[in-house]
Enzyme design. Structure first.
Site, short mmCIF file in Angstrom:
data_model
loop_
_atom_site.label_atom_id
_atom_site.label_comp_id
_atom_site.label_asym_id
_atom_site.label_seq_id
_atom_site.Cartn_x
_atom_site.Cartn_y
_atom_site.Cartn_z
N ARG A 112 0.88 -1.17 0.00
CA ARG A 112 0.00 0.00 0.00
C ARG A 112 0.92 1.22 0.00
NH1 ARG A 112 -5.37 1.53 1.83
NH2 ARG A 112 -5.35 3.61 2.76
N HIS A 139 -7.15 1.20 -6.72
CA HIS A 139 -7.47 0.56 -5.43
C HIS A 139 -8.35 -0.66 -5.71
CE1 HIS A 139 -7.81 -0.07 -1.30
NE2 HIS A 139 -8.50 0.98 -0.90
N GLN A 142 -10.26 -2.88 -2.86
CA GLN A 142 -11.48 -2.24 -2.36
C GLN A 142 -12.66 -2.57 -3.27
OE1 GLN A 142 -12.30 0.11 0.41
NE2 GLN A 142 -14.27 -0.60 -0.37
N ASP A 233 -16.31 9.20 -2.28
CA ASP A 233 -15.03 9.12 -1.58
C ASP A 233 -14.68 10.53 -1.12
OD1 ASP A 233 -12.61 8.23 -0.58
OD2 ASP A 233 -11.65 7.98 -2.54
N CYS A 273 -15.87 4.14 0.55
CA CYS A 273 -14.73 3.28 0.89
C CYS A 273 -14.12 3.61 2.25
CB CYS A 273 -13.67 3.36 -0.20
SG CYS A 273 -13.14 5.04 -0.62
N ARG A 301 -14.17 -6.14 3.08
CA ARG A 301 -12.74 -6.08 2.77
C ARG A 301 -12.06 -7.34 3.28
NH1 ARG A 301 -10.50 -0.90 2.33
NH2 ARG A 301 -8.56 -1.99 1.87
#
Length: 313
Positions: A112, A139, A142, A233, A273, A301
């Site tokens: 990450r 991403h 996700q 987001d 998210c 997740r």
């Protein structure tokens, strides 16, 4: 224990959903669902007994770290948390050297980080699966959890309209590849914050191949019309704090609120998210409302990431 059909996945990297066919994505979702059911039912699944995942973090995290670390434990393996202060990358060691060293010691790498190119380079030199836990560009882990959540609540993916309202960022880029699942994906963002044109073109081509549609619109309320899924987001992601004031002004009308909900289908679900900035990109009323599936999405997740690891490692 789920039937994995690992022969289609073992040793592969998970960097972008673009790299997987719709059938492969559906299989990952099937495995995630089965792992979730077993976990809820108290059935253990030591699929990765004796295996180790190296987790490289140069960006802080809640959901990514906990999902991969807890998920690896539940699969019978072990996870190593490696911040850039813990390993030599933080002192200038080339990524290609880290990739080759870790390949001889562990069974998979999750990273990450800020630079997407770092993930590409890591995957180039590693002999083990590399999982993109987030970059400034994409991403995908996700979005696999998002698709699992949509499946659970809508019982299908094909034919649904998903409208994302906000910055044309890594989330927008990754969500566009859901178009290949037969979905209609609309990205609504200000003209100065559109998603990358090359990603749009790639996602549109894949969506068209599989009966889906991907498009960009500037008007958020128009984009929300008849949506089955509304997604947003934060307006300023990690590393964009200095732009926060400018972005606050640019994104004022790009929020999910009661008016946005009225444009969508009456049974639309709302996704984010996380972390959320209540009162900015989404109102408290909507985030905590009956159509919000945000915390189901967060939980998923864990199950989606377990499926990725179980299949690739």
């Amino acid at each position: 224990m789920p039937v994995l059909h690992k022969e289609h996945f073992t040793g592969r990297d998970f960097i972008c959903l673009q790299d997987f066919t719709p059938d492969e994505i559906l299989h990952m979702l099937k495995v995630a669902k089965e792992l979730k059911e077993e976990k809820k039912g108290g059935t253990s699944h030591s699929i990765l007994q004796g295996k180790t995942l190296a987790m490289i973090f140069t960006k802080s995290s809640t959901r990514t770290r906990v999902a991969f670390e807890a998920g690896m434990l539940q699969l019978g393996g072990h996870a190593l948390f490696l911040s850039n202060r813990d390993i030599q990358i933080g002192r200038g060691e080339p990524i290609k050297d880290t990739a080759r060293v870790l390949s001889r010691m562990v069974d998979g790498i999750m990273i990450r980080t800020h630079s997407h190119q770092d993930i590409i380079e890591l995957a180039k030199y590693a002999d083990i699966p590399v999982i993109n836990g987030l970059s400034d560009f994409l991403h995908p882990t996700q979005v696999l959890a998002d698709l699992l959540t949509i499946q659970e609540h809508k019982h299908r993916l094909e034919g649904l309209k998903l409208t994302y309202i906000g910055d044309g960022n890594n989330m927008a880029h990754s969500l566009m590849f859901a178009g290949k699942m037969g979905m209609h994906v609309v990205i609504a963002s200000p003209a100065g914050y559109k998603p990358d044109a090359q990603v749009v073109a790639q996602a549109q081509a894949q969506a068209k191949q599989y009966g889906g549609l991907v498009e960009w619109m500037e008007e958020p309320l128009a984009a929300a019309e008849e949506a089955d899924v509304l997604y947003t987001d934060v307006w300023a992601s990690m590393g964009q704090e200095e732009e926060a004031a400018i972005r606050m002004k640019a994104f004022q009308s790009y929020r999910i609120d009661r008016e946005t909900m009225e444009r969508a289908q009456s049974n639309a679900i709302v996704m984010h998210c996380l972390p959320a900035h209540r009162g900015e990109e989404i109102t408290e009323e909507v985030l905590e409302g009956p159509q919000s599936v945000v915390f189901d999405e967060a939980e998923n997740r864990l199950h989606a990431h377990k499926a990725i690891m179980a299949l690739l490692m």
